[in-house]
Design a protein around this motif. Structure first.
Motif, PDB file in Angstrom:
ATOM      1  N   CYS A 334     -25.978 -11.546 -50.204  1.00  0.00           N
ATOM      2  CA  CYS A 334     -26.867 -12.000 -49.136  1.00  0.00           C
ATOM      3  C   CYS A 334     -28.310 -12.131 -49.635  1.00  0.00           C
ATOM      4  O   CYS A 334     -29.007 -13.096 -49.302  1.00  0.00           O
ATOM      5  N   GLU A 335     -28.752 -11.163 -50.427  1.00  0.00           N
ATOM      6  CA  GLU A 335     -30.128 -11.216 -50.932  1.00  0.00           C
ATOM      7  C   GLU A 335     -30.347 -12.432 -51.830  1.00  0.00           C
ATOM      8  O   GLU A 335     -31.423 -13.022 -51.837  1.00  0.00           O
ATOM      9  N   ASP A 336     -29.311 -12.822 -52.636  1.00  0.00           N
ATOM     10  CA  ASP A 336     -29.424 -14.017 -53.468  1.00  0.00           C
ATOM     11  C   ASP A 336     -29.609 -15.271 -52.620  1.00  0.00           C
ATOM     12  O   ASP A 336     -30.137 -16.292 -53.107  1.00  0.00           O
ATOM     13  N   LEU A 337     -29.182 -15.233 -51.362  1.00  0.00           N
ATOM     14  CA  LEU A 337     -29.355 -16.357 -50.439  1.00  0.00           C
ATOM     15  C   LEU A 337     -30.648 -16.249 -49.638  1.00  0.00           C
ATOM     16  O   LEU A 337     -30.903 -17.066 -48.756  1.00  0.00           O
ATOM     17  N   GLY A 338     -31.460 -15.222 -49.926  1.00  0.00           N
ATOM     18  CA  GLY A 338     -32.696 -15.012 -49.182  1.00  0.00           C
ATOM     19  C   GLY A 338     -32.461 -14.381 -47.834  1.00  0.00           C
ATOM     20  O   GLY A 338     -33.302 -14.492 -46.936  1.00  0.00           O
ATOM     21  N   LEU A 339     -31.321 -13.677 -47.689  1.00  0.00           N
ATOM     22  CA  LEU A 339     -30.958 -13.061 -46.414  1.00  0.00           C
ATOM     23  C   LEU A 339     -30.760 -11.571 -46.606  1.00  0.00           C
ATOM     24  O   LEU A 339     -30.758 -11.052 -47.726  1.00  0.00           O
ATOM     25  N   ASP A 340     -30.576 -10.875 -45.520  1.00  0.00           N
ATOM     26  CA  ASP A 340     -30.241  -9.455 -45.537  1.00  0.00           C
ATOM     27  C   ASP A 340     -28.763  -9.331 -45.209  1.00  0.00           C
ATOM     28  O   ASP A 340     -28.141 -10.251 -44.661  1.00  0.00           O
ATOM     29  N   LEU A 341     -28.168  -8.199 -45.555  1.00  0.00           N
ATOM     30  CA  LEU A 341     -26.802  -7.917 -45.122  1.00  0.00           C
ATOM     31  C   LEU A 341     -26.825  -7.696 -43.617  1.00  0.00           C
ATOM     32  O   LEU A 341     -27.610  -6.904 -43.107  1.00  0.00           O
ATOM     33  N   GLY A 342     -25.982  -8.422 -42.874  1.00  0.00           N
ATOM     34  CA  GLY A 342     -26.048  -8.413 -41.419  1.00  0.00           C
ATOM     35  C   GLY A 342     -25.232  -7.313 -40.777  1.00  0.00           C
ATOM     36  O   GLY A 342     -24.404  -6.655 -41.412  1.00  0.00           O
TER      37      GLY A 342
END
Length: 897
Positions: A334-342
């Motif tokens: 998720c971090e590689d996509l610029g996101l957080d784990l939801g």
């Protein structure tokens, strides 16, 4: 007026309108006659749109009242060989009559002998059908039917206004003889007219091959094909597609593409296609070769809104096998996509099983625990047994989420423009809106409110704008387009539509205001809105005014209603008023109309209000909310409100830094309908800043009982039933610190699980629109949650006055009423688990009263009181039943159990 006297103005007497006298119908004559029947015809007079009916007399006696669009009538059961005198007159909508016109007519001595139909012809044939057509005979109004024979056997009785028939299920290549005769209303038969015809011979159809079979796209595991249909495809039943000689798909004849899935990467295949006729004949096959491409892992991401508000990803290797991720690996993904784990749905919940079933049934998921926020993997090898759910080492359904910051629109992204607004112009305190235009979102404030970090909702997500929304300003920022836009008002109480400040002498006692005086009024309005949305203010009102009954509790509009209405009218009634200054010679300190109208203060009271809460203004403002002098509101609560402001230091603008709207708390809610027995409001509490524990609540429902209030935990399991500290006739409930503590979730948590709820307020099914007020706070009393939810006819109103049913009305996105045909209304009610309800009797007083109650001069749809059939009725009147007529569709939908 209340607060001072005023002379009554004389009422101008209007002259009554003269009733319309209709013109007579014309050309009354006999159309045909038999031994016991006479047919009459006539023409309408001018202005038929002003008529309500025609009245027909035989020998001076009224025999029939006819609609204004009827111009013929057959009089039956008469004596043979007898003369009669017929008279006809028109009836106006106001009950006036035209002059009569008359004509004589006689019955014959013998029964009417009908003429045979003419021109019986064959108009079409096929292998198993023959279609016939004929012409009608003279004096068709004296007929009852036509009888059609095949080979001498009666096959069909046909209505007199039908002149065609298709005979079906015949033998192919076969000759038939058809005869037809007319039947009079007296049972007499005409001579038969005859003709003959033959069905065609049916031969097997040899289908042509499809053409141009080609590969339109390919991936590591899919090949997409397309083709063109052959001629005469209307005689086809299907296409059959083969891969490497084996049938893989049978397709409908209107489908000209197919994507073959689950293939091996970097592999060649041979595809063949043939057409199949309706009789099972096959065309020659056409074939091509196609290959998949070299494989890489395939990542698929979907925005999930139905179950949780998050991005859901699955990853497959080149052989299309699911890739499993540990919680740590999923966090990095998720971090590689610029996101957080939801956040996953609550552990062992229905939502958790629904999410798994939607993306990979009987498998596993990975994300943050809803309860602890720690990364976890969960095995969900079930669709209905939550006890089988357990934690696992890895999962294939990865839940990612936006970070908290991505729900904040930064100040650097916002441009500010100001609207033209004169100091004497009016304003609506609720006039704050969100709009989209050509790649930009605009938040427009056409009120004097100053709102820090305004909250908006775009589709299913809440966003905070990190900027001050100044009075009469527009915040603009770039954005993609959303289907629904809304400003979330975190201070919805103490409403006002101020139509403008007086700038000229109105009636001798109201004087113009200066710009400085108008600014003082604006300050007063903002102070009252700020303090009126605070929990401690409203708790004080309920304690002193209602529960301790320090003042007379008779209330607004009708002095017999209970005091809880005062609470709602004070908070939610929007008064419409124009402000001015009293003449210096006037004896009163202030004057205001009871309800909407006007408000004026003396010069001295306007000046005094610059440094106080404005006792006189509070008094007159409550007049505008509908409260008289004998209610305890204007004399009583006003004093408490003013003293409260003074004792708590809310003086001189109530401290300017305080009255700016900086509220971080808000509530979201949705109505749930349980048949026609009860409704419930499902509420979730949230904060735009951080998690706040709420432990003091006011819940009030105007004119409606509360059955129960239940509190739910993070898994949406009942945590407890609320124990009340106090209540007002079961309509306003209070529960204080110690009773419950609920976390107002962060905006990110709210967006990631919009369907979660923390409080459920259950009420009996309403018989009128209702409003629910929720006021709450936590240990930090600088923040109050203020929310206002309405239940209206869109959700269903139980109607028992004019018909025992549930009434619904729907509006489109532009706010216009949606009209439903009888068939659409039937489906609408069935979708709600109800039947289409029965309307009041046609053209009855109850039908007009029902229409007036819900949509005056409009239309209604339901089952006919007389026949039980679905109908729509136009009711463009409140008193003249003759104007009621059937129509195509209606907006007031009547449903019933």
């Amino acid at each position: 007026m209340t607060g001072c006297g005023g002379a009554d103005k004389p009422i101008k007497k209007e002259q009554p309108e003269q009733p319309y006298k209709p013109m007579s119908p014309t050309e009354l004559s006999m159309g045909a006659a038999s031994a016991n029947a006479i047919s009459l015809i006539w023409a309408d007079g001018q202005n038929s749109e002003l008529l309500s009916a025609y009245e027909l007399f035989r020998d001076g006696v009224l025999i029939k009242t006819l609609a204004v669009d009827e111009f013929a009538y057959t009089d039956t059961e008469l004596q043979a060989n007898t003369s009669y005198v017929y008279s006809l007159r028109a009836v106006g909508s106001d009950g006036e009559y035209s002059d009569k016109i008359s004509a004589s007519a006689s019955t014959s001595t013998t029964p009417y002998q009908p003429l045979a139909p003419t021109e019986l012809n064959i108009i079409a044939t096929s292998a198993n059908t023959i279609s016939l057509r004929w012409s009608d005979v003279q004096n068709g109004e004296l007929l009852s039917s036509y009888e059609l024979f095949r080979g001498g056997q009666l096959i069909k009785s046909i209505a007199v206004d039908v002149f065609t028939y298709t005979d079906t299920q015949l033998e192919q290549n076969t000759a038939y003889v058809y005869s037809i005769r007319a039947v009079s209303k007296e049972g007499e038969y005409s001579q038969k007219a005859s003709t003959s015809a033959s069905t065609a011979e049916e031969l097997p159809y040899e289908p042509m091959s499809p053409t141009e079979l080609s590969m339109s796209a390919a991936s590591t595991n899919t090949i997409s094909l397309s083709w063109t249909d052959g001629q005469n495809n209307k005689y086809l039943s299907a296409y059959e597609l083969f891969r490497d000689g084996g049938l893989i798909k049978t397709l409908a004849v209107d489908v000209l593409t197919y994507t073959d899935n689950n293939l091996k990467h970097n592999t060649s295949y041979v595809y063949s296609l043939r057409a199949v006729s309706s009789e099972g004949q096959y065309s020659p096959q056409i074939s091509i070769s196609a290959s998949t491409v070299e494989g890489e892992p395939v990542v698929v991401g979907v925005m999930e809104k139905a179950i949780i508000n998050a991005m859901v990803y699955t990853v497959k290797d080149p052989e299309q096998q699911d890739v499993l991720f540990t919680p740590t690996e999923a966090l990095s993904f998720c971090e590689d996509l610029g996101l957080d784990l939801g956040l996953l749905p609550p552990y062992q919940s229905q939502a958790m099983m629904d999410l798994q079933a939607k993306y990979s049934v009987y498998a596993d998921q990975v994300g943050r625990s809803f309860e602890t926020r720690e990364p976890v993997a969960v095995s969900v090898n079930t669709i209905d047994d939550a006890d089988e759910i357990q934690f696992a080492d890895a999962g294939r359904v990865i839940v990612c989420a936006n970070t908290e910051d991505s729900y904040i629109i930064k100040a650097s992204e916002v441009n500010v423009n100001y609207l033209d607004h004169g100091w004497s112009d009016g304003f609506d305190m609720d006039d704050i809106s969100v709009s989209y235009k050509e790649g930009y979102l605009q938040v427009s404030n056409r009120s004097p409110r100053q709102i820090h970090s305004p909250l908006i909702k775009l589709d299913d997500n809440y966003f905070v704008i990190d900027h001050v929304l100044e009075p009469y300003s527009v915040l603009t920022f770039t954005s993609s387009e959303y289907s629904t836009l809304a400003f979330i008002d975190q201070a919805p109480f103490w409403k006002l539509n101020m139509t403008g400040f007086q700038t000229e002498v109105a009636d001798g006692w109201v004087h113009p205001l200066t710009e400085d005086q108008a600014a003082t009024f604006v300050d007063l309005i903002i102070r009252h809105k700020w303090i009126g949305n605070r929990f401690d203010t409203n708790l004080l009102f309920l304690d002193d005014y209602i529960f301790d009954a320090k003042y007379d509790n008779r209330q607004t509009y009708s002095d017999h209603e209970f005091a809880q209405h005062a609470f709602h009218n004070m908070l939610t009634h929007k008064s419409t008023s124009r402000y001015g200054m009293l003449d210096d010679a006037h004896s009163a300190l202030g004057v205001a109309t009871l309800g909407n109208g006007s408000l004026a203060l003396s010069r001295s009271r306007i000046e005094e209000a610059k440094s106080t809460m404005g006792n006189t203004y509070s008094h007159e403002r409550l007049h505008n909310h509908g409260f008289g002098h004998d209610t305890g509101m204007t004399y009583g609560w006003t004093d408490v409100l003013t003293a409260y402001g003074r004792n708590n230091g809310y003086y001189h603008y109530l401290a300017p830094e305080l009255v700016q709207e900086k509220n971080a708390l808000f509530a979201q809610a949705q109505w749930q309908i349980s048949g026609t027995d009860s409704v419930s409001l499902h509420v979730n509490f949230a904060s735009t800043v951080n998690r706040v524990e709420l432990n003091q609540f006011i819940v009030s429902v105007k004119s409606h009982d509360i059955n129960s209030i239940k509190i739910y935990d993070a898994n949406e399991a009942i945590m407890q039933d609320v124990t009340l500290d106090r209540s007002i006739e079961n309509k306003a409930w209070l529960f204080y610190e110690g009773a419950i503590s609920l976390p107002a979730r962060t905006i990110a948590e709210t967006n990631q699980n919009l369907n979660h709820y923390q409080m459920v307020i259950d009420m009996p099914f309403p018989s009128a629109p209702m409003e629910v007020v929720i006021n709450a706070r936590g240990a930090d009393d600088s923040q109050s949650l203020a929310a206002f939810f309405t239940y209206d006819i869109r959700f269903g109103i139980k109607e028992q006055e004019f018909t025992n049913a549930v009434i619904y009305m729907e509006k489109d996105t532009d706010g216009q009423d949606i009209l439903y045909t009888p068939e659409e209304a039937l489906s609408y009610c069935e979708d709600k688990g109800l039947d289409l309800g029965v309307l009041p009797a046609y053209k009855s007083r109850n039908m007009m009263d029902l229409q007036t109650k819900y949509a005056k001069y409009a239309d209604q749809v339901g089952r006919s009181f007389e026949t039980g059939e679905p109908v729509a009725v136009s009711v463009p009147t409140t008193y003249s039943s003759g104007k009621i007529h059937y129509t195509r569709a209606g907006r007031v939908i009547v449903c019933s159990n």
